[in-house]
Scaffold this motif. Structure first.
Motif, short mmCIF file in Angstrom:
data_model
loop_
_atom_site.label_atom_id
_atom_site.label_comp_id
_atom_site.label_asym_id
_atom_site.label_seq_id
_atom_site.Cartn_x
_atom_site.Cartn_y
_atom_site.Cartn_z
N SER A 121 28.44 13.30 -30.01
CA SER A 121 28.37 12.32 -28.93
C SER A 121 27.31 12.70 -27.90
O SER A 121 26.55 11.84 -27.42
CB SER A 121 29.74 12.20 -28.27
N GLU A 122 27.23 13.97 -27.56
CA GLU A 122 26.21 14.45 -26.62
C GLU A 122 24.80 14.24 -27.17
O GLU A 122 23.90 13.82 -26.45
CB GLU A 122 26.42 15.93 -26.32
N ILE A 123 24.62 14.54 -28.44
CA ILE A 123 23.30 14.37 -29.06
C ILE A 123 22.90 12.91 -29.06
O ILE A 123 21.75 12.57 -28.73
CB ILE A 123 23.30 14.95 -30.50
N ILE A 124 23.82 12.03 -29.41
CA ILE A 124 23.50 10.60 -29.44
C ILE A 124 23.18 10.09 -28.05
O ILE A 124 22.23 9.31 -27.87
CB ILE A 124 24.66 9.81 -30.09
N SER A 125 23.93 10.52 -27.04
CA SER A 125 23.64 10.04 -25.68
C SER A 125 22.34 10.64 -25.14
O SER A 125 21.64 10.01 -24.36
CB SER A 125 24.81 10.34 -24.74
N ALA A 126 21.99 11.85 -25.55
CA ALA A 126 20.76 12.48 -25.07
C ALA A 126 19.50 11.91 -25.72
O ALA A 126 18.48 11.74 -25.05
CB ALA A 126 20.83 13.99 -25.30
N TYR B 174 15.51 9.80 -34.58
CA TYR B 174 15.57 10.63 -35.78
C TYR B 174 16.59 11.75 -35.63
O TYR B 174 17.37 12.03 -36.54
CB TYR B 174 14.17 11.21 -36.06
N ILE B 175 16.63 12.36 -34.46
CA ILE B 175 17.56 13.48 -34.21
C ILE B 175 19.01 12.99 -34.28
O ILE B 175 19.86 13.64 -34.89
CB ILE B 175 17.26 14.14 -32.85
N ALA B 176 19.30 11.84 -33.68
CA ALA B 176 20.67 11.30 -33.71
C ALA B 176 21.07 10.91 -35.13
O ALA B 176 22.21 11.12 -35.53
CB ALA B 176 20.79 10.11 -32.77
N ARG B 177 20.13 10.34 -35.87
CA ARG B 177 20.45 9.98 -37.27
C ARG B 177 20.73 11.24 -38.09
O ARG B 177 21.68 11.28 -38.87
CB ARG B 177 19.32 9.17 -37.89
N CYS B 178 19.91 12.27 -37.90
CA CYS B 178 20.16 13.54 -38.61
C CYS B 178 21.49 14.14 -38.20
O CYS B 178 22.23 14.66 -39.04
CB CYS B 178 19.03 14.53 -38.33
N ALA B 179 21.80 14.06 -36.91
CA ALA B 179 23.07 14.61 -36.43
C ALA B 179 24.24 13.84 -37.04
O ALA B 179 25.24 14.44 -37.45
CB ALA B 179 23.13 14.54 -34.90
N ALA B 180 24.13 12.52 -37.11
CA ALA B 180 25.21 11.71 -37.70
C ALA B 180 25.38 12.01 -39.18
O ALA B 180 26.51 12.12 -39.68
CB ALA B 180 24.92 10.22 -37.49
N VAL B 181 24.28 12.19 -39.88
CA VAL B 181 24.35 12.53 -41.31
C VAL B 181 24.93 13.93 -41.49
O VAL B 181 25.77 14.16 -42.37
CB VAL B 181 22.97 12.40 -41.98
#
Length: 169
Positions: free
Chosen positions: A103-108, A114-121
């Protein structure tokens, strides 16, 4: 969508009706099941408590941050963004901690980055290995090293491939 929420209650109601037609004593069967669950719960509890304490210790001791910083260049060389290194390391220990970190990564960085997509995957393609192994192997006297190493390796490979696919797609 409203009808989907009725599936579980409908299944319970159908099971209840079936048991009534078969003249099953529902309350007695339920209490017998609970009696069998208590020893299982007691045998699993020490392992769960140990895993929860170890994951909290891993985070609060600063070892997680130091390991994240040390492994970021390695992750970057493998195609994993350094910003999600902490998520990759935390997910095998803590599901709720990694959810908060995602959640922090997506909001940041924004949901479409690309970073949020990688984090979600990375979040979706991995599992809380130590928690699951504590639950599933609590009563087992077998050596857990092999299944844990295989699980951690497959988690890591899935993160690498997932980040590669996020870059390509």
């Amino acid at each position: 969508m409203k009808y989907v929420a009725l599936i579980i209650p409908a299944l319970f109601f159908a099971l209840f009706l079936y048991a009534l037609l078969k003249k099953v004593r529902l309350y007695d069967c339920f209490t017998e099941g609970v009696k069998e669950a208590v020893p299982l719960l007691l045998s699993i509890f020490p392992y769960l408590a140990a895993m929860l304490m170890l994951s909290e210790l891993f985070e609060r001791s600063g070892f997680s941050a130091a390991l994240t910083q040390a492994l970021s260049p390695v992750f970057s060389a493998l195609g994993i963004p350094p910003e999600i290194s902490k998520l990759v390391l935390l997910k095998p220990f803590s599901g709720s901690g990694s959810t908060a970190l995602l959640s922090e990564i997506i909001s940041a960085y924004g949901a479409d980055s690309y970073i949020a997509r990688c984090a979600a995957v990375a979040y979706g393609s991995s599992e809380t290995v130590f928690y699951i192994s504590a639950v599933y192997f609590a009563g087992s006297k077998k050596n857990l090293a092999k299944p844990v190493v295989i699980s951690l390796t497959s988690n890591f490979i899935s993160v690498i491939l997932g980040c590669l696919l996020c870059k390509v797609l």
